[in-house]
Scaffold this motif. Structure first.
Motif, mmCIF file in Angstrom:
data_model
loop_
_atom_site.group_PDB
_atom_site.id
_atom_site.type_symbol
_atom_site.label_atom_id
_atom_site.label_comp_id
_atom_site.label_asym_id
_atom_site.label_seq_id
_atom_site.Cartn_x
_atom_site.Cartn_y
_atom_site.Cartn_z
ATOM 1 N N PRO A 227 0.799 -1.233 0.000
ATOM 2 C CA PRO A 227 0.000 0.000 0.000
ATOM 3 C C PRO A 227 0.834 1.287 0.000
ATOM 4 N N GLY A 228 2.063 1.211 0.510
ATOM 5 C CA GLY A 228 2.863 2.434 0.569
ATOM 6 C C GLY A 228 4.322 2.199 0.262
ATOM 7 N N CYS A 229 4.620 1.263 -0.615
ATOM 8 C CA CYS A 229 6.013 0.933 -0.924
ATOM 9 C C CYS A 229 6.573 1.858 -1.994
ATOM 10 N N GLY A 230 7.734 2.404 -1.745
ATOM 11 C CA GLY A 230 8.382 3.276 -2.710
ATOM 12 C C GLY A 230 9.091 2.522 -3.820
ATOM 13 N N LEU B 134 10.017 -0.286 -9.911
ATOM 14 C CA LEU B 134 9.967 -1.542 -10.654
ATOM 15 C C LEU B 134 9.042 -1.423 -11.870
ATOM 16 N N SER B 135 7.921 -0.753 -11.686
ATOM 17 C CA SER B 135 6.996 -0.534 -12.807
ATOM 18 C C SER B 135 7.662 0.282 -13.904
ATOM 19 N N GLY B 136 8.409 1.285 -13.518
ATOM 20 C CA GLY B 136 9.135 2.108 -14.490
ATOM 21 C C GLY B 136 10.193 1.304 -15.226
ATOM 22 N N ALA B 137 10.838 0.386 -14.515
ATOM 23 C CA ALA B 137 11.861 -0.444 -15.147
ATOM 24 C C ALA B 137 11.239 -1.353 -16.213
#
Length: 137
Positions: free
Chosen positions: A98-101, A106-109
């Motif tokens: 819920p609040g992981c930076g 990872l999505s951007g990678a």
């Protein structure tokens, strides 16, 4: 990011067809030349044909060839088709989700990985590719 063997084999089959566009290939000859189990090659050819990437002809003298010009088949398209899950981590089942930076990183990678593959076509990959000599069966 590591691609599955399924995607690796799909790319090999497509490359073989791209390098030999003048003839129809058989599943048996490509499976043997590429070291792919015949049943697995058959499933992949059917999957790729269903997506319009390969065109198949049944019966004696049949086989398969590219369904579209190699320059119109994107590598990113093939990877999206054949990879069941491109997520590098299981963020959905993580207590921190819920609040992981890390999740947006990872999505951007993954987006960057696919964007890089989208820059290339099967024709680009086929340039300079040397495939095993196939003896028609």
């Amino acid at each position: 990011m590591r691609l599955t063997r399924h995607t690796d084999y799909a790319l090999r089959i497509l490359l073989q067809a791209a390098v030999e566009p003048e003839r129809r290939l058989s599943i048996a000859e490509v499976a043997e030349a590429q070291g792919i189990a015949r049943n697995h090659a058959m499933k992949l050819v059917n999957e790729l044909a269903g997506a319009g990437l390969l065109a198949t002809v049944r019966g004696r003298g049949g086989g398969f060839a590219l369904g579209r010009p190699a320059g119109e088949i994107g590598i990113g398209e093939v990877v999206r088709l054949t990879e069941p899950d491109l997520r590098p981590a299981d963020c959905e089942n993580c207590a921190l989700s819920p609040g992981c930076g890390l999740t947006p990183m990872l999505s951007g990678a993954v987006r960057a990985f696919l964007a890089e593959l989208d820059r290339f076509t099967l024709a680009d990959a086929a340039k300079g590719t040397r495939v095993p000599l196939l003896i028609p069966t």
